[in-house]
Enzyme design. Structure first.
Site, PDB file in Angstrom:
ATOM      1  N   LEU A 413       0.854  -1.176   0.000  1.00  0.00           N
ATOM      2  CA  LEU A 413       0.000   0.000   0.000  1.00  0.00           C
ATOM      3  C   LEU A 413       0.893   1.229   0.000  1.00  0.00           C
ATOM      4  O   LEU A 413       1.973   1.222   0.595  1.00  0.00           O
ATOM      5  CB  LEU A 413      -0.899   0.029   1.243  1.00  0.00           C
ATOM      6  N   ASP A 414       0.438   2.307  -0.644  1.00  0.00           N
ATOM      7  CA  ASP A 414       1.169   3.570  -0.580  1.00  0.00           C
ATOM      8  C   ASP A 414       1.364   3.974   0.876  1.00  0.00           C
ATOM      9  O   ASP A 414       0.532   3.654   1.737  1.00  0.00           O
ATOM     10  CB  ASP A 414       0.411   4.681  -1.297  1.00  0.00           C
ATOM     11  N   GLN A 415       2.424   4.702   1.151  1.00  0.00           N
ATOM     12  CA  GLN A 415       2.698   5.139   2.518  1.00  0.00           C
ATOM     13  C   GLN A 415       1.509   5.894   3.116  1.00  0.00           C
ATOM     14  O   GLN A 415       1.172   5.705   4.291  1.00  0.00           O
ATOM     15  CB  GLN A 415       3.937   6.044   2.549  1.00  0.00           C
ATOM     16  N   THR A 417      -1.659   5.643   2.326  1.00  0.00           N
ATOM     17  CA  THR A 417      -2.906   4.883   2.298  1.00  0.00           C
ATOM     18  C   THR A 417      -2.968   3.973   3.519  1.00  0.00           C
ATOM     19  O   THR A 417      -1.986   3.312   3.856  1.00  0.00           O
ATOM     20  CB  THR A 417      -2.995   4.034   1.017  1.00  0.00           C
TER      21      THR A 417
END
Length: 568
Positions: A413-415, A417
């Site tokens: 996951l994106d940082q 998110t």
């Protein structure tokens, strides 16, 4: 062949002259930015070899050399450097490349391949010749003249069909006008006859169109059959190529033998039993460097690996970036390769990295095969490149769980998110779950708050995404170079000036949901808090959350459904 190099070959003169044998321990250069690590098969201890700013500076020196020499940028690959200490206390550098360099595995000045390749040299030559033959057959089948003929003829038929459809459409409009006029001016039998004539004209147009389509299908049938036969041969050749490659790899893995610092030797097949060993295992930089050091009485001090050349096919590797041991090929070998190094040099489990935050992560599900956590916004999924970016879900779990060193993240996951992040506790589970993600068998639901009001309630967004290497991590829509990306969306609620949306991504591209939300060809409204993609509304976080995950448990065979409540 000269393989050991002085530090002055890689460092600027003022840096090199200031380096002493103990420099990596006594200065800021001792602060690691990453650890190569593995569990010792004998003692069970977690052994670590650092990547330090000093060895990164050495790697940058190698990058400068690669940038000035021809032949190093044509093909992208991993390169590595190992800082070693000689019995005399002097420091030297070993350098290595993954796989082959310009078609050769032995190049002056570079660490050679792990022993074993020469034992299967004849089999390799025969297999490579057969693979080349298959390659040429595949090229011929893909360039089959019938394919172009089919395409050209299909295009001609389509043009004629379009012209016919346009003509029929005009005739239909004229008949409609005539019917209206006749119905107003004629009565009785004359009206009936006239309308029947118009109906007959309509039937004749339909007959003409059906006859033309039959002619088209008949003309294309033989070409289509030839193409289908060729496609069948392609599938068989690809399967044969895959089997031949697997056989050759199995032979190599049985022949490849690595040594650790206890003087123990083992084949790759013994270290990684089973048939799932990835192609190229043993050809990576780290195993080459550590094996060479062990067999020549050299003590490793620090190591660094980086990518150089064109980006990898999946876009995951970028020129000049540092990367750790790959989970598939190198990580399973690390424990054995590092065994026997002096404990003052290789750190054990007690010498953990310092984390910015030590709180435990919310665990949503856990068994002996996998673990799922609710990742908070602002925390990386895996460690970053620099020391101040080591805090991550993977780092924390490896630090906190007894078996944490075996963990592997199945996806990311994106940082910024939040939401469900899945990790595997063993290699087999990792591969099985990865296959489900790659084959789009995992159902994912995200929830987001858009910084505006949407006029569309539901739909599908299909926009190809491309990441410009010169502007990472920004992704943009690119119809020529972009990779296909598909997202289903549904508006859940309108909240004042915001829109709550459910996203169901069918593909997993970097920043996919963020671009699909913000781009005018998607929803045209950025996610609240997404400054990278144009949100100018003040917000305390990116309002994107991985809410649901449904997949097949790889060991239990049952469907597993996970949910993490949306925190905004």
């Amino acid at each position: 062949m000269v393989v050991l190099h002085p530090l002055s070959d890689f460092l600027e003169s003022d840096t090199a002259s200031a380096v002493k044998p103990s420099a990596y321990r006594t200065t800021a250069n001792s602060i690691p930015t990453y650890y190569y690590e593995g569990r010792c098969p004998q003692s069970g201890e977690i052994l670590r070899l650092p990547r330090t700013p000093l060895v990164e500076a050495i790697a940058h020196g190698l990058m400068r050399y690669l940038a000035t020499e021809e032949g190093y940028s044509r093909e992208g690959k991993m390169y590595g450097v190992l800082l070693v200490e000689l019995p005399s206390g002097e420091q030297r550098i070993l350098k290595a490349f993954s796989g082959l360099l310009n078609g050769s595995n032995i190049v002056e000045g570079w660490v050679p391949s792990i022993p074993g390749r020469e034992q299967v040299a004849l089999d390799e030559a025969l297999t490579l010749a057969e693979l080349e033959n298959i390659k040429q057959k595949l090229i011929s089948l893909k360039q089959l003249p019938e394919r172009q003929q089919y395409e050209n003829l299909s295009r001609e038929f389509e043009l004629h069909l379009q012209e016919m459809s346009d003509r029929h459409q005009n005739r239909k409009a004229q008949r409609h006008e005539k019917r209206q006029i006749f119905c107003e001016t004629l009565t009785g039998e004359s009206l009936t006859v006239t309308l029947e004539q118009l109906d007959e004209e309509s039937r004749q147009d339909g007959i003409e169109k059906r006859r033309f389509k039959r002619q088209r299908d008949e003309a294309l049938r033989s070409l289509k059959q030839s193409i289908e036969t060729a496609d069948g041969q392609i599938r068989k050749l690809k399967q044969l190529r895959k089997e031949l490659s697997r056989q050759l790899q199995a032979q190599m893995h049985a022949a490849y033998s690595v040594m650790n610092f206890l003087g123990q030797s083992s084949s790759l097949q013994q270290l990684i039993p089973g048939s799932s060993m990835p192609t190229g295992t043993g050809d990576c930089c780290a195993p080459k460097l550590l094996h060479y050091a062990a067999t020549h009485g050299l003590k490793p001090l620090a190591m660094a690996e980086f990518w150089w050349g064109i980006s990898s096919n999946d876009g995951d590797k970028v020129q000049g970036e540092f990367y750790g041991a790959c989970a598939e090929r190198c990580q399973p070998l690390m424990g054995f390769l590092l065994s026997g190094l002096p404990q003052g040099n290789v750190e054990t489990r007690g010498a953990s990295l310092h984390y910015q935050q030590e709180e435990r992560l919310p665990i949503l599900y856990e068994d002996k095969w996998l673990i799922a956590v609710n990742k908070p916004a602002g925390l990386l999924s895996v460690p970053g490149r620099y020391r101040d970016r080591q805090d991550s879900v993977l780092s924390r779990l490896r630090h906190l769980l007894p078996d944490g060193e075996e963990l592997m993240t199945v996806h990311r996951l994106d940082q910024d998110t939040s939401g469900i992040l899945l990790l595997a506790r063993d290699r087999q589970t990792y591969w099985q779950l990865s296959q489900q993600f790659q084959q789009r068998q995992v159902h994912k639901v995200y929830e987001a708050l858009l910084a505006g009001s949407s006029t569309t309630d539901r739909g599908i967004i299909e926009l190809p995404l491309w990441g410009n290497p010169e502007n990472r991590p920004y992704q943009q829509v690119d119809w020529q170079n972009g990779k296909p990306s598909v997202t289903h969306f549904q508006v859940v609620a309108q909240e004042r000036n915001y829109t709550r949306v459910e996203f169901i991504p069918l593909t997993g591209r970097t920043h996919q949901l963020r671009v699909h939300a913000a781009d005018i060809r998607g929803l045209g409204i950025p996610i609240l808090g997404d400054r990278l993609y144009g949100c100018h509304v003040e917000a305390n976080r990116l309002h994107l959350h991985a809410r649901e995950l449904r997949f097949q448990h790889p060991q239990q065979g049952k469907a597993l459904y996970l949910e993490a409540k949306t925190p905004f």
